[in-house]
Design an enzyme around this catalytic site. Structure first.
Site, mmCIF file in Angstrom:
data_model
loop_
_atom_site.group_PDB
_atom_site.id
_atom_site.type_symbol
_atom_site.label_atom_id
_atom_site.label_comp_id
_atom_site.label_asym_id
_atom_site.label_seq_id
_atom_site.Cartn_x
_atom_site.Cartn_y
_atom_site.Cartn_z
ATOM 1 C CE LYS A 74 26.378 33.155 42.722
ATOM 2 N NZ LYS A 74 27.660 32.794 43.428
ATOM 3 C CB THR A 77 29.935 39.993 43.482
ATOM 4 O OG1 THR A 77 28.565 40.035 43.087
ATOM 5 C CG2 THR A 77 30.216 41.145 44.432
ATOM 6 C CD1 TRP A 79 36.633 36.871 37.455
ATOM 7 C CD2 TRP A 79 34.832 37.396 36.223
ATOM 8 N NE1 TRP A 79 36.927 36.599 36.143
ATOM 9 C CE2 TRP A 79 35.847 36.907 35.377
ATOM 10 C CE3 TRP A 79 33.609 37.775 35.671
ATOM 11 C CZ2 TRP A 79 35.674 36.808 33.989
ATOM 12 C CZ3 TRP A 79 33.423 37.664 34.304
ATOM 13 C CH2 TRP A 79 34.449 37.185 33.478
ATOM 14 C CG HIS A 153 25.290 41.631 47.049
ATOM 15 N ND1 HIS A 153 25.933 41.611 45.833
ATOM 16 C CD2 HIS A 153 25.725 40.527 47.721
ATOM 17 C CE1 HIS A 153 26.719 40.551 45.768
ATOM 18 N NE2 HIS A 153 26.612 39.879 46.899
ATOM 19 C CE1 TYR A 237 29.888 36.653 35.690
ATOM 20 C CE2 TYR A 237 29.396 35.866 33.470
ATOM 21 C CZ TYR A 237 29.871 35.641 34.752
ATOM 22 O OH TYR A 237 30.329 34.382 35.086
ATOM 23 C CE LYS A 303 27.821 24.043 33.974
ATOM 24 N NZ LYS A 303 26.771 23.714 32.982
ATOM 25 N N GLY A 304 30.656 30.190 35.440
ATOM 26 C CA GLY A 304 31.093 31.450 34.850
ATOM 27 C C GLY A 304 30.851 31.536 33.360
#
Length: 344
Positions: A74, A77, A79, A153, A237, A303-304
């Site tokens: 989360k 990844t 993206w 991961h 991110y 949502k990002g």
């Protein structure tokens, strides 16, 4: 192709205490057997993982033409994978219109994530007469021809110890609060996890490093300490949300690619979250008809947003979480951005 000899796994698989296992099994219906710990800071797998499976992950074949994406869960990844695949494949948007896993990417550690008893319950093996579809194969074939694209991961201490000496690796980190919120929704959505509690309970598990593939801060510290390796591209991110085009150029340079401003603009538009979440090749909506995701608990691509944690953490939870993170980061120069004034 990597011809190195297999290396014994340097860690033992250690079950958690019985009372902890019972509590995990009660609150995570997808983990009826609980979790196990493996490595020097207690990385968590499903309790049904075998030492052979982890050793196979540790000895995953390598080739200099392969590209890896390594992240805690989360942390953007999927993206990151889409960006990396398109850059490495010279912006082949047509080629990207194929199922994400396993056609384009292998998911290295999937056997360590899924509880085998839960798999039998909700995704029985495909029958010979085709009456049962079975679980989709997302692990991929580790021996297929290179160049291969591998998602992991696992922390660097559990990936192939020669990984950075052989392959290019893109690593994505994320601030722990948004990670926690995103993982909470993920664990409720995916029936292989099926978390039954509320957010406050999930935060408690999160801060005790008792969620799948935790602890995450140690994961990120381990990668951060390797960030100067020439084969590692370390991303945040929050930087992607703040200025995606700069991060695209950074990854393109890392992978030896040179794109025009127009090409960068087009990729940034493709990756813009509003477009990305509606992309059927990456958003995993096909798992809902298979019964592997709940249909009423949101979507795989959610949502990002940076700062969404403010909609979930109470002041008391926030204070406690901040102290926990600060203690984890003591002695390191790793810091996280928790809010952005402007984001894509």
């Amino acid at each position: 192709m990597d011809s190195a000899k297999r290396v014994p796994l340097p860690f033992k698989i250690i079950p958690l205490e019985d009372e902890v296992q019972k509590k995990i099994a009660k609150d995570f219906a997808g983990n009826p057997n609980g979790l196990v710990s493996c490595n020097h800071w207690g990385f968590k797998f499903s309790a049904t993982v075998t030492e052979q499976e982890v050793e196979d992950m540790y000895n995953h074949p390598l080739d200099p033409r392969d590209v890896w994406v390594v992240t805690p869960p989360k942390c953007g990844t999927t993206w990151t994978q889409e960006m990396v695949w398109l850059i490495a494949n010279d912006l082949d948007y047509e080629g990207a219109k194929t199922p994400f896993n396993p056609d384009r990417w292998s998911f290295l550690d999937i056997t360590g994530v899924l509880d085998k008893d839960q798999m039998k319950k909700i995704a029985p093996p495909a029958s010979e007469d085709g009456a049962t579809e079975g679980a989709p194969n997302i692990a991929g074939d580790p021996n297929r021809p290179s160049p291969r694209f591998v998602k992991s991961h696992l922390p660097f201490s559990l990936n192939n110890p020669r990984l950075l000496d052989v392959c290019k690796v893109v690593y994505m980190a994320r601030n722990p609060k948004d990670l926690c919120v995103s993982f909470y929704h993920h664990m409720r959505l995916i029936r292989f996890h099926d978390f039954l509690g509320d957010f406050e309970l999930f935060v408690d598990y999160f801060m005790k490093d008792l969620t799948m593939e935790s602890p995450y801060i140690e994961h990120m510290i381990e990668a951060w300490n390797l960030r100067h390796h020439p084969n590692l591209c370390f991303l945040f991110y929050e930087d992607m949300k703040k200025d995606m085009k700069t991060e695209i150029r950074k990854v393109a340079k890392f992978l030896g690619k040179d794109f025009t401003d127009e090409q960068v603009d087009m990729l940034a538009e493709h990756l813009h979250f509003d477009n990305f979440k509606n992309n059927p090749w990456v958003n995993a909506e096909h798992l809902k008809p298979l019964g592997l995701m709940y249909t009423d608990r949101g979507n795989f691509i959610r949502k990002g947003k940076t700062g969404d944690w403010k909609n979930y953490f109470t002041p008391e939870m926030n204070e406690k979480f901040d102290k926990w993170v600060a203690e984890k980061l003591k002695g390191t120069d790793l810091t996280f951005v928790q809010e952005l004034e402007k984001q894509d």
